[in-house]
Each structure stands twice: as C-alpha cells, then as structure tokens.
Write a protein that holds these residues in place. Structure first.
Motif, mmCIF file in Angstrom:
data_model
loop_
_atom_site.group_PDB
_atom_site.id
_atom_site.type_symbol
_atom_site.label_atom_id
_atom_site.label_comp_id
_atom_site.label_asym_id
_atom_site.label_seq_id
_atom_site.Cartn_x
_atom_site.Cartn_y
_atom_site.Cartn_z
ATOM 1 N N LEU A 52 40.104 49.796 29.677
ATOM 2 C CA LEU A 52 39.005 48.830 29.779
ATOM 3 C C LEU A 52 38.637 48.757 31.249
ATOM 4 C CD1 LEU A 52 37.573 47.010 27.703
ATOM 5 C CD2 LEU A 52 39.237 45.225 28.250
ATOM 6 N N LEU A 53 37.464 49.326 31.615
ATOM 7 C CA LEU A 53 37.103 49.515 33.028
ATOM 8 C C LEU A 53 35.877 48.723 33.440
ATOM 9 C CD1 LEU A 53 37.128 53.436 33.249
ATOM 10 C CD2 LEU A 53 38.945 51.916 33.997
ATOM 11 N N ASP A 54 35.963 48.090 34.606
ATOM 12 C CA ASP A 54 34.758 47.580 35.259
ATOM 13 C C ASP A 54 34.091 48.779 35.932
ATOM 14 O OD1 ASP A 54 32.808 45.957 36.323
ATOM 15 O OD2 ASP A 54 34.129 44.963 37.767
ATOM 16 N N ILE A 55 32.779 48.737 36.118
ATOM 17 C CA ILE A 55 32.097 49.825 36.830
ATOM 18 C C ILE A 55 32.225 49.632 38.336
ATOM 19 C CG2 ILE A 55 29.834 50.828 37.392
ATOM 20 C CD1 ILE A 55 29.048 50.532 34.500
ATOM 21 N N LEU A 103 29.158 44.077 27.938
ATOM 22 C CA LEU A 103 28.821 43.196 29.048
ATOM 23 C C LEU A 103 29.890 42.110 29.147
ATOM 24 C CD1 LEU A 103 24.963 42.893 28.502
ATOM 25 C CD2 LEU A 103 26.219 44.462 30.006
ATOM 26 N N LYS A 104 30.068 41.584 30.354
ATOM 27 C CA LYS A 104 31.114 40.583 30.564
ATOM 28 C C LYS A 104 30.814 39.256 29.870
ATOM 29 C CE LYS A 104 33.513 42.391 34.563
ATOM 30 N NZ LYS A 104 33.881 42.230 35.980
ATOM 31 N N SER A 105 29.615 39.116 29.350
ATOM 32 C CA SER A 105 29.288 37.928 28.553
ATOM 33 C C SER A 105 29.732 38.078 27.101
ATOM 34 C CB SER A 105 27.776 37.666 28.608
ATOM 35 O OG SER A 105 27.058 38.821 28.183
ATOM 36 N N THR A 106 30.341 39.220 26.750
ATOM 37 C CA THR A 106 30.846 39.448 25.390
ATOM 38 C C THR A 106 31.937 38.428 25.055
ATOM 39 O OG1 THR A 106 30.426 41.826 25.585
ATOM 40 C CG2 THR A 106 31.958 41.146 23.869
ATOM 41 N N PRO A 107 31.881 37.806 23.884
ATOM 42 C CA PRO A 107 32.948 36.859 23.495
ATOM 43 C C PRO A 107 34.296 37.575 23.407
ATOM 44 C CG PRO A 107 31.065 36.694 22.003
ATOM 45 C CD PRO A 107 30.832 37.895 22.856
ATOM 46 N N PRO A 108 35.397 36.838 23.640
ATOM 47 C CA PRO A 108 36.729 37.459 23.583
ATOM 48 C C PRO A 108 36.996 38.256 22.305
ATOM 49 C CG PRO A 108 36.892 35.250 24.484
ATOM 50 C CD PRO A 108 35.466 35.430 24.045
ATOM 51 N N ALA A 109 36.579 37.701 21.169
ATOM 52 C CA ALA A 109 36.811 38.409 19.899
ATOM 53 C C ALA A 109 36.054 39.733 19.875
ATOM 54 C CB ALA A 109 36.382 37.540 18.720
ATOM 55 N N GLY A 110 34.890 39.776 20.536
ATOM 56 C CA GLY A 110 34.111 41.011 20.592
ATOM 57 C C GLY A 110 34.795 42.091 21.408
ATOM 58 N N VAL A 111 35.486 41.677 22.474
ATOM 59 C CA VAL A 111 36.223 42.646 23.299
ATOM 60 C C VAL A 111 37.372 43.243 22.486
ATOM 61 C CG1 VAL A 111 37.615 42.973 25.382
ATOM 62 C CG2 VAL A 111 35.605 41.475 25.456
ATOM 63 N N ALA A 112 38.121 42.386 21.801
ATOM 64 C CA ALA A 112 39.239 42.866 20.980
ATOM 65 C C ALA A 112 38.742 43.773 19.857
ATOM 66 C CB ALA A 112 40.008 41.677 20.405
ATOM 67 N N ASP A 113 37.628 43.403 19.245
ATOM 68 C CA ASP A 113 37.048 44.215 18.175
ATOM 69 C C ASP A 113 36.645 45.588 18.704
ATOM 70 O OD1 ASP A 113 35.852 44.619 15.475
ATOM 71 O OD2 ASP A 113 33.985 44.660 16.616
ATOM 72 N N ALA A 114 36.055 45.624 19.908
ATOM 73 C CA ALA A 114 35.646 46.895 20.512
ATOM 74 C C ALA A 114 36.851 47.781 20.798
ATOM 75 C CB ALA A 114 34.864 46.631 21.795
ATOM 76 N N VAL A 115 37.929 47.185 21.284
ATOM 77 C CA VAL A 115 39.154 47.947 21.550
ATOM 78 C C VAL A 115 39.658 48.587 20.255
ATOM 79 C CG1 VAL A 115 41.610 47.713 22.139
ATOM 80 C CG2 VAL A 115 39.853 46.678 23.610
ATOM 81 N N ARG A 117 37.909 49.255 17.576
ATOM 82 C CA ARG A 117 36.940 50.224 17.074
ATOM 83 C C ARG A 117 37.067 51.562 17.795
ATOM 84 N NH1 ARG A 117 31.321 48.117 17.798
ATOM 85 N NH2 ARG A 117 32.436 46.244 17.230
ATOM 86 N N VAL A 118 37.167 51.530 19.126
ATOM 87 C CA VAL A 118 37.248 52.802 19.855
ATOM 88 C C VAL A 118 38.605 53.458 19.655
ATOM 89 C CG1 VAL A 118 35.522 52.068 21.547
ATOM 90 C CG2 VAL A 118 37.941 51.801 22.088
ATOM 91 N N ALA A 119 39.663 52.655 19.516
ATOM 92 C CA ALA A 119 40.990 53.232 19.262
ATOM 93 C C ALA A 119 41.017 53.968 17.930
ATOM 94 C CB ALA A 119 42.058 52.141 19.287
ATOM 95 N N ALA A 120 40.176 53.513 16.985
ATOM 96 C CA ALA A 120 40.097 54.156 15.667
ATOM 97 C C ALA A 120 39.141 55.350 15.664
ATOM 98 C CB ALA A 120 39.652 53.135 14.624
ATOM 99 N N GLY A 121 38.569 55.672 16.841
ATOM 100 C CA GLY A 121 37.693 56.836 16.941
ATOM 101 C C GLY A 121 36.212 56.533 16.964
ATOM 102 N N GLY A 122 35.843 55.241 16.934
ATOM 103 C CA GLY A 122 34.431 54.879 16.932
ATOM 104 C C GLY A 122 33.874 54.619 18.325
ATOM 105 N N ARG A 123 32.648 54.091 18.348
ATOM 106 C CA ARG A 123 31.999 53.702 19.603
ATOM 107 C C ARG A 123 31.738 52.200 19.564
ATOM 108 N NH1 ARG A 123 27.482 57.124 22.297
ATOM 109 N NH2 ARG A 123 26.214 55.518 21.370
ATOM 110 N N ALA A 124 31.616 51.605 20.745
ATOM 111 C CA ALA A 124 31.345 50.165 20.830
ATOM 112 C C ALA A 124 30.350 49.922 21.959
ATOM 113 C CB ALA A 124 32.637 49.388 21.073
#
Length: 200
Positions: A52-55, A103-115, A117-124
């Motif tokens: 999980l990287l900041d630019i 974006l950093k305005s993403t709710p906490p649950a959205g960050v966990a969901d994205a993690v 999703r991408v770990a399962a091979g998808g995109r977020a």
C-alpha cells in the motif's frame, strides 16, 4: 492471511493504516516504510502479498517503487493510496504495474476491501478516478471517432459513407464499435458521452 506492507512518509497515516488493517479479519500489516528506498528493501525482506503505497514519498516516489516491485517482486500486488486525484497520476501508476489506486478520502472499509480484491487477483480503482481515467484519454480510434463526429453533426450512415469513401456496412460497424467502447446504450448516447469528454 494477506500480508501488507504500508508505505507512507507521515507517521500518523502509516500507524493508522497499520492499526486499521491489523484489525481486519484475514489481513496482517506485516511491515512499514517511510520512503521509497526503504519500501523496496522491506518488500524484498518481507515478501508481502500487497504493498500500500503513497505516491508522494521522499527519495524514490511511489510510482518508481511500484515499477521496482513489479520487476523485483511480481507476486506483490501494488495499491496506490494517495491524495493525488489526477488521471495522469493514475495512468502512470497503472503503467508502472499498480493494480489499485485509492484516494486518501476512501473509508477504512474501502481500503480493506481493496486489499482483499487485489490480493485475489483483481483491480481496485477509486470510482472518482475511473471517471478521470475515462475523461483523460479517448478509447476511440481515429477510424471510430471520425464517423461518430459526422453522426454528431447530424449525418446519416449513407452520408458518412459518402464523405469517408467507405461502404455503409463499414460505417455501421465502426459506429457500433464506438458505441460499445463508450459503454453507451445508443448512438445518441455515444455522441453525448464522447462530446462531454471532448473526444470528438
């Protein structure tokens, strides 16, 4: 267990993300880094599933780190988590190998969901950034855009065919392709979408 490397130069953000992710079922914040060089070193040491990287990082920026991870550790899936909301940053990140952009305005649950999703091979990709991406560059080829431009001016298939020295069937195929690429319901809808984004 999904192992995550958290990379951000702000201590409070990095610590907060670590606490947030560690509280999620099936996710472990395996490590942290505050700059780009440390991120690459930690990734090689820890071999996380997701970074999980900041630019905007000191030294090597997050996009450079993403490219480095794609080359050195292709099993690690990279998600950018940033305040930078321009389509140019998104395109550069995806070109570097990132599979997520939040974006950093993403709710906490959205960050966990994205993690997950991408770990399962998808995109977020953040929904706001998908709109930026669509508006940033046209998905249409010149061969599709030209007949759509003429249709926007009110020309019918036969008139477009005559203007472009094409068969009516070819014109219809190209217009149909444009409608599909723009995810439009009708030709009128495709003209509206393309005009709105400045693609005609």
């Amino acid at each position: 267990m999904i192992r995550v490397l958290v990379v951000d130069d702000h201590d409070v953000v990095r610590s907060g993300l670590t606490v947030l992710l560690s509280a999620e079922l099936g996710i472990e914040a395996a490590g942290q880094a505050a700059d780009g060089s440390a991120a690459l070193a930690e990734a090689e040491r820890l071999r996380p599933d997701v970074a999980l990287l900041d630019i905007d990082l000191p030294g090597l920026d997050g996009i450079t780190v993403a490219a480095g991870l794609a080359e050195r550790l292709p099993s690690c899936r990279t998600v950018m988590l940033t305040a930078l909301d321009r389509s140019g940053h998104l395109r550069r990140a995806l070109a570097a190998g990132a599979v997520g952009y939040l974006l950093k305005s993403t709710p906490p649950a959205g960050v966990a969901d994205a993690v997950r999703r991408v770990a399962a091979g998808g995109r977020a990709i953040d929904a706001r950034m998908r709109e930026e991406e669509r508006s940033g560059s046209s998905p249409l080829t010149d061969k599709e855009a030209e007949p759509l431009r003429l249709a926007a001016e009110g020309a019918h298939s036969r008139e477009i065919a005559a203007d472009l020295f094409l068969s009516v069937g070819t014109v219809r195929n190209r217009l149909s392709s444009a409608v599909g690429k723009l995810h439009a319901r009708t030709l009128v809808d495709a003209v509206r979408i393309a005009t709105h984004h400045g693609w005609l």
